[in-house]
Design a protein around this motif. Structure first.
Motif: not given
Length: 492
Positions: A90-94, A122-126, A188-189
């Protein structure tokens, strides 16, 4: 819950299936780090095209840093509670959507808003990505190798961002935002194919709204206050009020968490001397490294008059050295001699490399001073960055890896703010006049300050990272039951 159950010892090697997952996670970290530096060279073009004031232009950079640093602990907790792959995807999509929006906007406030959203993503993906690594790879040589590669990717993203920004801006500054959106879409893919779905951790799901709000607001105010220091000064209201508010909120946070039955940030994570020291080391490490980068870029571009592209190329030996050391040396060295020895060695090399820059003069002595300093700094960075990440998550239960990962990354981000603010203030105070000699004096004192931060990091590594002698790998079931029995050096 660990995402991969077949954790047979591999002596640090990474099989192809796990390698694909690691590549996807590293690509996300590359983007997070890239976005920290890639905008810098494009700022003059952005200002001219959009007609931004200097204050608005500053927030094109700072908005990302504030949101990234402020929401990291929240992002780490979300990964633990909601599922790591879900949070990551989800975070990467954002991130991809915000990058694309940034390449299309025609007004300054909208561009700043896109940067805020990217920092939030980035605060969620990392922390999600790092916690996936730490729960996928068995603690010991295998995990050390994976985190070393992850660290190398972060460092290369930052350093290559300086070069890529110059190349893209030459064509069109909007490419600085568009290209990351394409890369994020590719990540994402690949994510559903590379990462197995994981269930949220723990039987009981407590969101601890009070603790989450307090720590997020406190971190946001802290990073915001640090960002303001270079522009408004330490004793301005726009600096002191946020910093004072951050201290108050974080004190309240500790009180709330100490009483909550299922806190957002379990305070027991700080009971390990090694883990706590790893977070303090991240502060000193980032203050030294990022503070140096702030002064070095100004020295090369504003004082020596080098173009942005030339500056990026001149800094390339640093980035390449980090990649080589972190990829091929750090993980094996940690397993062989322990995290404390590697951290001390790394911080010593970094400090010596930065210390060489104290001898800068009015003429560029690149081959004699600057490049050897860059290579030493790169060796130290490659050794220390990954090692402090290993120490920061060692011995942590799988269901708390997200928050532990968020803590170590947040410490680095806060240290980055401290370093940039301190070096900026020192540079201003130590430059007495406009002559070349006066400006050189200012840069020399700035590099001396960054070196002192490095010395502090050496002391923290030696005194804080208490480790035992590396052991042979334990059986998988024992390692999962008792993480301290794994092959890597363990926190005391």
């Amino acid at each position: 819950m660990a995402q991969v159950n077949d954790r047979a010892a591999t002596g640090g090697a990474i099989d192809s299936r796990k390698g694909f997952a690691l590549a996807v996670l590293c690509a996300a970290m590359f983007l997070d780090a890239l976005d920290t530096s890639v905008v810098g060279v494009a700022l003059p073009s952005i200002q001219e095209d959009l007609g931004l004031s200097n204050t608005s232009l500053q927030w094109v950079v700072s908005a990302y840093t504030v949101a990234f640093g402020g929401f990291l602990l929240f992002g780490g907790r979300a990964a633990d509670l909601l599922g790591r792959r879900r949070t990551f995807l989800i975070a990467m999509g954002l991130f991809a959507a915000a990058s694309l929006a940034g390449s299309l906007v025609s007004e300054g406030p909208l561009l700043v808003a896109s940067r805020i959203v990217k920092g939030l993503a980035a605060a969620f993906t990392a922390p999600a990505a790092l916690s996936i690594i730490t729960t996928t790879y068995r603690e010991g040589a295998e995990r050390n190798r994976a985190i070393a590669i992850y660290g190398a990717t972060a460092a290369s993203g930052y350093s290559l961002g300086l070069v890529l920004s110059g190349l893209l801006t030459t064509a069109d500054w909007r490419l600085v935002f568009f290209v990351p959106s394409v890369l994020a879409a590719a990540v994402m893919i690949a994510t559903p194919f590379a990462l197995k779905a994981d269930r949220p951790s723990g039987e009981r799901r407590s969101y601890d709204a009070g603790g989450t709000i307090l720590v997020t607001a406190g971190a946001l105010l802290l990073v915001f206050g640090l960002v303001q220091i270079p522009h408004d000064g330490l004793f301005s209201a726009t600096t002191l009020l946020p910093l004072g508010g951050a201290v108050l909120l974080l004190i309240l946070f500790v009180i709330v968490e100490n009483r909550h039955p299922d806190p957002a940030v379990p305070l027991r994570l700080f009971r390990s001397w090694t883990r706590s020291s790893a977070n303090v080391l991240a502060l000193a490490f980032a203050s030294s490294s990022i503070g140096w980068a702030f002064a070095a870029t100004l020295y090369l571009q504003e004082f020596l008059g080098h173009s942005a592209l030339r500056t990026g190329i001149e800094l390339l030996p640093y980035g390449l050295t980090v990649v080589v050391v972190a990829n091929f040396v750090t993980g094996r060295l940690v397993s062989a001699i322990g995290i404390r020895s590697v951290a001390v060695l790394g911080m010593t090399a970094q400090t010596l490399g930065i210390g060489l820059w104290i001898a800068v003069g009015a003429d560029a002595r690149y081959a004699l001073i600057l490049m050897p300093g860059l290579i030493l700094h790169g060796i130290g960075n490659g050794l220390t960055f990954s090692t402090m990440n290993i120490a920061g998550v060692s011995g942590v239960k799988d269901e708390e890896q997200g928050i532990a990962s968020g803590m170590i990354i947040a410490s680095f981000q806060i240290g980055s703010g401290i370093g940039a603010a301190a070096i900026s203030g020192v540079l201003t105070a130590a430059t007495n006049g406009t002559s070349d000699a006066a400006r050189v004096d200012g840069f020399q004192v700035s590099f001396l300050t960054a070196t002192i931060f490095g010395v502090v990091g050496i002391l923290i590594s030696w005194l804080g990272l208490r480790t035992s002698t590396p052991k042979a790998a334990a059986p998988a079931t024992e390692a999962e039951a008792r993480p301290e029995a794994a092959a890597s050096p363990t926190p005391s």
